[in-house]
Structures are given as C-alpha cells and as structure tokens.
Design an enzyme around this catalytic site. Structure first.
Site, PDB file in Angstrom:
ATOM      1  N   ASP A 270      23.956  21.437 -49.678  1.00  0.00           N
ATOM      2  CA  ASP A 270      24.205  20.405 -48.737  1.00  0.00           C
ATOM      3  C   ASP A 270      22.726  19.768 -48.459  1.00  0.00           C
ATOM      4  OD1 ASP A 270      25.116  18.427 -47.236  1.00  0.00           O
ATOM      5  OD2 ASP A 270      26.362  19.892 -46.119  1.00  0.00           O
ATOM      6  N   TRP A 271      22.495  18.739 -47.970  1.00  0.00           N
ATOM      7  CA  TRP A 271      21.046  18.151 -47.891  1.00  0.00           C
ATOM      8  C   TRP A 271      20.192  18.981 -46.749  1.00  0.00           C
ATOM      9  CZ3 TRP A 271      23.758  16.295 -51.316  1.00  0.00           C
ATOM     10  CH2 TRP A 271      23.390  15.427 -51.976  1.00  0.00           C
TER      11      TRP A 271
END
Ligand code: NAG
Ligand code: NAG
Ligand code: NAG
Ligand code: NAG
Ligand code: NAG
Ligand code: NAG
Ligand code: NAG
Ligand code: NAG
Ligand code: NAG
Ligand code: NAG
Ligand code: NAG
Ligand code: NAG
Length: 756
Positions: A270-271
């Site tokens: 995920d970012w």
C-alpha cells in the site's frame, strides 16, 4: 493496515511452502514462460526498475498528510502509481489507478455502486458485470492495474472503509471478490486483491497490530483472497502495519499468500507501507509503491537500494528475478503486451462510460433492500401527494464532486470518501427522479430538503399521502475529517440528527417511509416501531444512478430482491467488536478476540435478537420452499493440507461432494427474484457459529412458477481449520446440518449431510 500476529503458525504451514507447486494454471504457466524469457534479457538495474514505483505525485501520502487538502484533478495527469518502462524488452511501463468503484480522478468515467451495494444484490451475474464494466473503463483510460476489489471483512460495523468491500461474511465476500476479479480481468485489466491482510479498521492503521488467531484467519479473513486466487488475480496489495509490518510479514506473504494460496502474481505495498529493503524483499514484497521512502524524498527502499542489497548479499539475485518475473508474468497473463492503450487520464481523454449507466441502475435496484413494508404501503400506486424530506434526497449545491475525494455528506450519498472513490459524471438526486416519475401517476411532490429545519419538514409532511424521509451515514478513509469523523464512524447513529427528522415527520404523517443511504449499519430503534413509520428502504451506496435505482423499487418497476450483507442491531453494543479508538504510544493492539463470531455468527451464538438480520430483505411477492433432498457425502475425518486447498493442488477439494436440492415457488402475485441461502451447522464439538453461509442464489420466478434449485458443497466448504494438525478437516464427530432459508434466521428447510 495492521500487523498480524500469528498465534499458531506451525511446522506444517511452513512445510507447505516448500516446493510450493502452484495451481496448475496453464494461463499462468504460459505467462511465466514469456516473463522468464524477458527477464533473461534484463540487467539487475533493469529488474529493480520493475520492482519500484515511480511516483508522478511526489506529495501524495496516505500516512503523512493527516488532513487532506488536495483538490480534485491532483492525479489527473498521471496515475496513482506507475512502474517505469524498459526499452529493450518493449515494456512500456504500468499505470496503476484507484479505485474499487471506478476510474478515479478523471472524467468521462462512471461512478459505480460501491462494493457493499453490489454485495447486497447477492447476484453473481451483477457482481461479474460490474467488474466487466469497470474493466472496460480502466482499459479505455489506458490503466493497466485497477486498485481493487477491496475484500477486508466488515468485522466492525463502524469500520471506515468497509463499504468498499462486500460486507461481513467471508463466503459472500469471497463471491464478490471472485466475480469482480473475473470481470475486471476479462477486459485485460489487472485486478488487485486488497488489503492483505486484516485491515479492518482505519484508526491507527499504520501503527496497529491485528492479533488474529490461526483458525479465524483461515476460515474468515483469508477466504476472499483464496477466491481471488481462484480467479487468477494478478496482484495483491499488502496493508499498513507497524512493528511486524504487513508488507514485510513473512508468515502472511510467503506463508499464506505465496505458500498456501499459491499466489503467482505480484505483491505491491500500500502507499508508503514499505519499511525496509531486505526484509520486505525476502519476506515476500515484490513492488514498493508509490516508490519513494517518504513523499518527495527521492530515495527508495527498492530501486538501486535493492540492487545494492543484492551486491552485498542481503537479498539473493534469485529473489529479484522472482520479483521481476511476477510483475511481467501478470502483464503477459492479461495480454497487456498486445495493443494495450496508453494512459490517458487527463482532460480531453476518452469518454469510457459506454452504456454502463443502465447496468448501474439495475445493480442499484437489485441492491436496494426493503426492510419494512407495513400494510403493503409499497410499491406506491398513485399517491396524490408525496413529501420528499431531508438533505439526502437532494444535490450538493456545489456539484457532486465539490468535496475532495467525496469528503462531505451533502445531498444524496452515493459513495463514502477517500481513495476508494471516483468522480461522478452526474448524480441523480432522489428528488429529481421522484419528481419526474411522479408525473406518470399525477402525484404532487412537496419537498423539504433541509435536515435541520424540522418545522419545514413537518409542514411538508402534513397532509401528504406519503412522506419519504431521507437520512444518511458516511465514513471513509483515515486522514480526512468529515463532520468530526476521521475515517471510522464514531457511532452508528444517522448523521445530521436524522432520528429527529424521522420522528418529526412521523408525528404528522401516518405513512412515513424512511430511506437510508449509508456505508454500513445504523441504529434505527429510535423510530422503527413508531406506528407511523410504515416503510424502511436501505438504499446503500448506489453511485451515479442513486435516484433512479430508488424509484424503480418505490414504484415497483423492480420487485426488491436486495438482502442485507451485514446485521443491523438494536444497539451498537450488541455487535461483538468495535473500533479501537485508543491512543497508544507504541503499537495499538487490536485483539480479534471474538474469533469466528463476527456479525450474525455472534448474534446467533449469543442469542441476541438483531433488528434486521444478515441476509434479510423483503419482496413484493412471497416464496414457498419445499422438498429438500441431500445427496452425496463427505468422508468423516478426512483432511487436506492448506496448500492442497489454497493452491488447488487437489481440484477435487473445490468440486461438489454434496448436492442440496429443493423446490422454490413464487406463490405470490408479482414476478420477482428470491435469494435462497444455504447455511451449514457443524457438529457442536467444533465450536463453530450456529449457522455459516455456504451458498446462495438469485432466482427469478413469475407468480405460480417453481424451480428446482441446487447448491453444491465441496469438501473445503464442509471443513474447518484444525490448528493442531494444520489441516482442513471434515469433522469425525456428529453430523453436518444444512438449513435452506430466506435469511440467516428465516429457516425454511432442514437436511443432514452424511459423513461416511
Ligand atoms: C499437500 O497436499 C498436496 C496435494 O495432495 C501435495 O501435493 C503436497 O505435497 C502436500 N504438502 C504437504 C506439505 O504435505
Ligand atoms: C537492455 O538495455 C540496457 C540499457 O539500455 C542495457 O544495459 C542492457 O544490456 C540491455 N540488455 C540487453 C539484453 O540488451
Ligand atoms: C531478448 O533479447 C533477444 C536478443 O536481443 C531478442 O531477440 C529477444 O526478442 C528479446 N526477448 C524479449 C522478450 O524481449
Ligand atoms: C508504530 O508507528 C508509530 C507511528 O509511526 C511509531 O510512533 C511507533 O514507534 C511505532 N511502533 C512500533 C512498535 O514500531
Ligand atoms: C518465510 O516463510 C516461508 C514459508 O512459510 C518459510 O519457508 C521460510 O522459512 C520463512 N522465512 C523466514 C525468514 O522466516
Ligand atoms: C540465498 O540463497 C541461498 C541458497 O538458496 C540461501 O542459502 C541463502 O539463505 C539465501 N540468502 C538470502 C539472503 O535469502
Ligand atoms: C422521466 O420519466 C420518464 C417516464 O418514466 C422517463 O422516460 C424519462 O427518462 C425520465 N426522465 C429523466 C430525466 O429521468
Ligand atoms: C393524469 O392526469 C391527466 C390529466 O388530468 C389524465 O389524463 C391522466 O389519465 C392521469 N394519469 C393518471 C395515471 O392518473
Ligand atoms: C400519526 O400520524 C397522524 C397523522 O396522520 C397523527 O395524527 C398521529 O398523531 C401520528 N401518530 C403518532 C404516534 O405520532
Ligand atoms: C392514514 O390515515 C388516513 C386517514 O385516516 C387513512 O385513510 C390511511 O389509510 C392511513 N394510512 C396508513 C398507511 O395507515
Ligand atoms: C406462500 O408460501 C409461504 C411460505 O411457505 C406461506 O407462508 C404463505 O402462506 C404462502 N402464500 C400463499 C398465498 O399460499
Ligand atoms: C441477477 O440479476 C439479473 C438482473 O436483474 C437477473 O436477470 C438475474 O436473473 C439475476 N440472477 C442471476 C442468477 O443472474
């Protein structure tokens, strides 16, 4: 997301990784042959390019920008994430784009109903077609990777992002995930199963530890990911975590995902959820997103840092080869090496909506759940007058896309907020759809679209044949604060004092019908038993066609067949678990101490009467169930290792062993769909929930018509996860019961499965 602590990861699970012979998927095999040939042409520096996002959005951060001020169009000239091109293998790079309900941050796209609304259809065809339509739009915009579907379970009724997914049951969520992946990928777009794993609350998602026991992990939270593997999902996104971060958690990534489930695609972070180089790479992460360590830092955990790790020996060259191979294999798997459009998300880009509006309207009608219909007040026939009351019936005066990433609740609520959103091409407000539809029945519409002006509401509601009262509840991603709500909801009340609005109108109108647009359950007990509240319609999060889907149900153009994908309780405290809002200076501990008993499984076990149970919904007709027969058997005490089940090394474990057949008849007066449901009751010695969903269908019947319906159950469906032996196992004690019914509590037929 959250870190996962594994109480019982034992030798057998570790063993199951050895060899890890994957699913005998010929598509993957062919893709791997191409990918391996391409990799052979790459230098180490080129391979690490594949493993590293290049961000077009250096300021974008999910973790470090607690209050977002970014406006629309921020991503319009580039993708949410990118992988750079490599010239000498003709690899043009990859564009990754949010969201799970449509192409984000562009125009000329559709705003599809949220996952929770398509789940409420309980209709696999519609789940699939929504995926197909989204895939067409992502492809049309030149996006290689759609950052969805979302498949974390609604463990917590107030969970901020659960509306992006398919509700509170693993089986229903698994079907939603499976059909969505199949649909998206049928158009050559890579789907991403997310978030792996146990990202069930937003609060402290980057600094919390989800502590889940091994059995619960296998039987509940892993199941939608297993179904995604069975649909050949191309990619998986690991979640936020602390301490033992989810994107460097060997047990979950190498153990569960690539071992047991036999995943052959690529794992992206995920970012900003990557926190190391060697640990992340060695423990199963393949790509870091968006690429840099911190926004704008210009350095990466992967990239050249990964090449150096190979040079100094902390990461093996073979691991980097595997990472690069997985990324290219997914690209070949989806045929993206052939004539794939280039990204074009900016203004002036293509309009990709096609005729998806009509599918969206169909899903909206089919995902609308009719919960109360006293004296048959619905469908509307030809009322002389209708009052339409509440802000949720109207439009945001600044336009449907006025608030960044939909971070406000003004006008009809078609989706929650955060990265899981898309721009509306338009948004049909209920007031407009109702006003237009009313012309066909010569009905006068009396609006009052304020939530706070109770006197105006009472005036509008006085003397009309019907009063429709619209209330809402909203939530979304952490980091946006909307009406004092930071991601997860603070409580399960209707927003804007919706209870007061309903009560005010009910005090003056004896035909008050409440319409709820919401991210999840709300407590309706302040007014549900009021004698003047004759109807309750759960309109979910319907996307752009909100008002149109609603009028189809109100006027009976569509006979409602939506069913609740979660339980609506009488009190918030009736739910087995709540959002943990505690502040922790170290890692916030989130014990999943309810284990297997989430949502209806808990209400059944603890004998708590819900307001409306999981699987419930009314129709304008009635259905009769009769003549159950059970054939086939499973072998008592038989067991299967996790890899055999997950990686489908033994396909027979997912094939029908037991068939349950019965007759369903429409014995009412209107044509419509019934959603028959099959629940399994395991022997009590297993301490399973009393009823566990293992089958459903959506069957259309005209009045008088009947049909034989068959549910097939596989050995896997009838097994539990034995923590000691680390095997899926059919009980050797007692019998397995099956219940066919119209909800998790409306039981109509009973049978027994033979254990041989
Ligand atoms: C698991 O079962 C599969 C299929 O029967 C078999 O090929 C594999 O060797 C087994 N793995 C372990 C660790 O026993
Ligand atoms: C691919 O291109 C890179 C840089 O242009 C070069 O270093 C590498 O040797 C090339 N590989 C092959 C197999 O041509
Ligand atoms: C690898 O390089 C060889 C020799 O330059 C070339 O013929 C071949 O097409 C390349 N393979 C791929 C997959 O790019
Ligand atoms: C978890 O993350 C928070 C916030 O980034 C940090 O303050 C804390 O030290 C971390 N705790 C652990 C155990 O890593
Ligand atoms: C990582 O997990 C795999 C599969 O379970 C196991 O074989 C391996 O030993 C683990 N590695 C570490 C460093 O724990
Ligand atoms: C690299 O591979 C070798 C041989 O398989 C293995 O012994 C070693 O542990 C690996 N090193 C790392 C850092 O994974
Ligand atoms: C208005 O209603 C008519 C008849 O139901 C329908 O054909 C038409 O499409 C509707 N117009 C709009 C803008 O919804
Ligand atoms: C509506 O009113 C018009 C004009 O009075 C009449 O012709 C029509 O039949 C009415 N329609 C309905 C459905 O009552
Ligand atoms: C129900 O509505 C009627 C008006 O139709 C009103 O007179 C009555 O007081 C209402 N009942 C209650 C319990 O509020
Ligand atoms: C509301 O009251 C009116 C007038 O007494 C009556 O005709 C009508 O049937 C009532 N409606 C409902 C839904 O009870
Ligand atoms: C239809 O079937 C239901 C369920 O068996 C039953 O309760 C109902 O009385 C039946 N209705 C008619 C009209 O026969
Ligand atoms: C699903 O919904 C569609 C559209 O309403 C309908 O045609 C179909 O009968 C439903 N059931 C199934 C199993 O597709």
């Amino acid at each position: 997301m959250a870190r996962v602590s594994l109480f019982s990861l034992t030798f057998a699970t570790l063993l199951s990784f050895v060899g890890a012979q994957r699913a005998a998927s010929t598509e993957w095999d062919a893709a791997y042959v191409k990918a391996e040939a391409a990799i052979a042409n790459l230098s180490l520096s080129e391979k690490v390019i594949l493993t590293t996002g290049v961000s077009g959005n250096p300021l974008y951060s999910t973790l470090f920008m607690p209050i977002r001020t970014i406006g629309e169009g921020y991503f319009s000239s580039s993708c949410t994430g990118n992988i750079a091109s490599i010239g000498n293998i003709s690899f043009p790079g990859i564009c990754l784009q949010d969201s799970a309900l449509g192409v984000k941050s562009t125009q000329g796209n559709s705003a599809f109903p949220a996952g929770i609304t398509v789940a409420a259809t309980w209709n696999r065809t519609l789940m699939y077609l929504r995926g197909v339509a989204m895939g067409e739009e992502f492809r049309g915009k030149g996006v290689n990777v759609q950052l969805g579907p979302y498949m974390n379970l609604m463990r917590l009724p107030a969970s901020g992002r659960a509306w992006e997914g398919f509700g509170a049951d693993p089986y229903l969520s698994g079907e939603g995930a499976y059909q969505s992946v199949l649909g998206i990928q049928s158009r050559g777009v890579q789907a991403v199963a997310k978030h792996f794993i146990n990202n069930e609350q937003e609060r402290s998602r980057a600094s919390s530890s989800s502590n889940v026991d091994d059995r619960t992990e296998h039987e509940l939270y892993l199941h939608p990911f297993l179904r995604s593997m069975q649909a050949n999902v191309a990619a998986v996104m690991c979640s936020y975590i602390n301490n033992s971060y989810a994107c460097e958690n060997n047990a979950t990534l190498n153990g569960y995902l690539k071992g047991e489930l036999g995943f052959r695609g690529w794992v992206m972070s995920d970012w900003y959820a990557t926190h190391s180089t060697a640990d992340a790479a060695n423990h199963g992460l393949d790509v870091t997103m968006p690429g840099d360590v911190l926004p704008g830092s210009g350095i990466s955990w992967f990239g050249e840092t990964l090449a150096i790790a190979v040079d100094v020996g902390t990461v093996n060259q073979s691991r980097v080869d595997d990472m690069a191979t997985r990324i290219l294999a997914a690209w070949y798997l989806l045929g993206q090496d052939q004539d794939y459009p280039t990204p074009n998300l900016g203004s002036g880009g293509p309009d990709v909506q096609g005729d998806h509006a009509s599918l969206i309207r169909t899903i909206d009608a089919a995902g609308t759940v009719l919960l109360k219909n006293d004296k048959g007040v619905l469908p509307l026939t030809a009322p002389r007058s209708i009052a339409v009351i509440g802000n949720g019936a109207g439009s945001n005066p600044s336009g449907p896309n006025a608030c960044a990433d939909r971070s406000c609740d003004d006008g009809v609520l078609g989706m929650g907020w955060g990265s899981g959103t898309a721009n509306y091409p338009y948004l049909i407000a209920p007031i407009d759809a109702i006003t237009n539809r009313s012309q066909t029945t010569n009905t006068t519409v009396v609006p009052s679209l304020s939530d706070s002006d109770l006197n105006a509401a009472a005036t509008a509601g006085t003397g009309t044949d019907v009063a429709l009262v619209f209330i809402t509840a909203d939530s979304g991603e952490f980091g946006y604060i909307v009406e004092w709500t930071d991601g997860d909801r603070n409580n399960l009340n209707a927003w804007h004092n919706g209870d007061d609005l309903v009560q005010k109108v009910a005090s003056v109108n004896n035909n008050t019908i409440v319409i709820v647009n919401t991210v999840g359950p709300i407590i309706v007990d302040a007014w549900i038993d009021h004698p003047n509240v004759t109807g309750l319609i759960w309109s979910g999060l319907p996307g752009q066609e909100a008002g149109n889907g609603l009028i189809d149900v109100l006027w009976g153009d569509y006979n409602p067949s939506g069913r609740l994908p979660y339980t609506i309780a009488k009190n918030q405290s009736d739910y087995p678990a709540q959002v943990n809002f505690n502040i922790s200076l170290t890692t916030l501990q989130i014990p999943y101490s309810e284990g297997l008993f989430i949502d209806y499984r808990h209400f059944d076990q603890a004998n708590i009467e819900p307001r409306y149970e999981f699987g419930f919904g009314l129709s304008y007709t009635t259905f009769d169930y009769s003549g159950i027969s059970v054939s086939g058997s499973v072998t008592s005490g038989s067991n299967y290792n996790a890899t055999a089940v997950g990686a489908s090394l033994d396909a027979s474990l997912h094939e029908s062993a037991v068939s349950v057949t019965f007759t369903l008849q429409n014995n009412g007066t209107v044509a419509g769909h019934e959603i028959p449901q099959l629940y399994v009751t395991f022997p009590s010695s297993l301490n399973e929930p009393p009823y566990v969903l293992k089958g459903f269908d959506s069957v259309f019947l005209v009045p008088g018509q009947f049909e034989q319906v068959t549910f097939n159950l596989s050995p896997y469906d009838l097994s539990y996860w034995n923590v000691e032996t680390q095997m899926w196992e059919v009980s050797s004690a007692g019998e397995i019961g099956v219940t066919i019914g119209a909800s998790s509590r409306d039981h109509r037929l009973f049978g027994q499965i033979t254990l041989q």
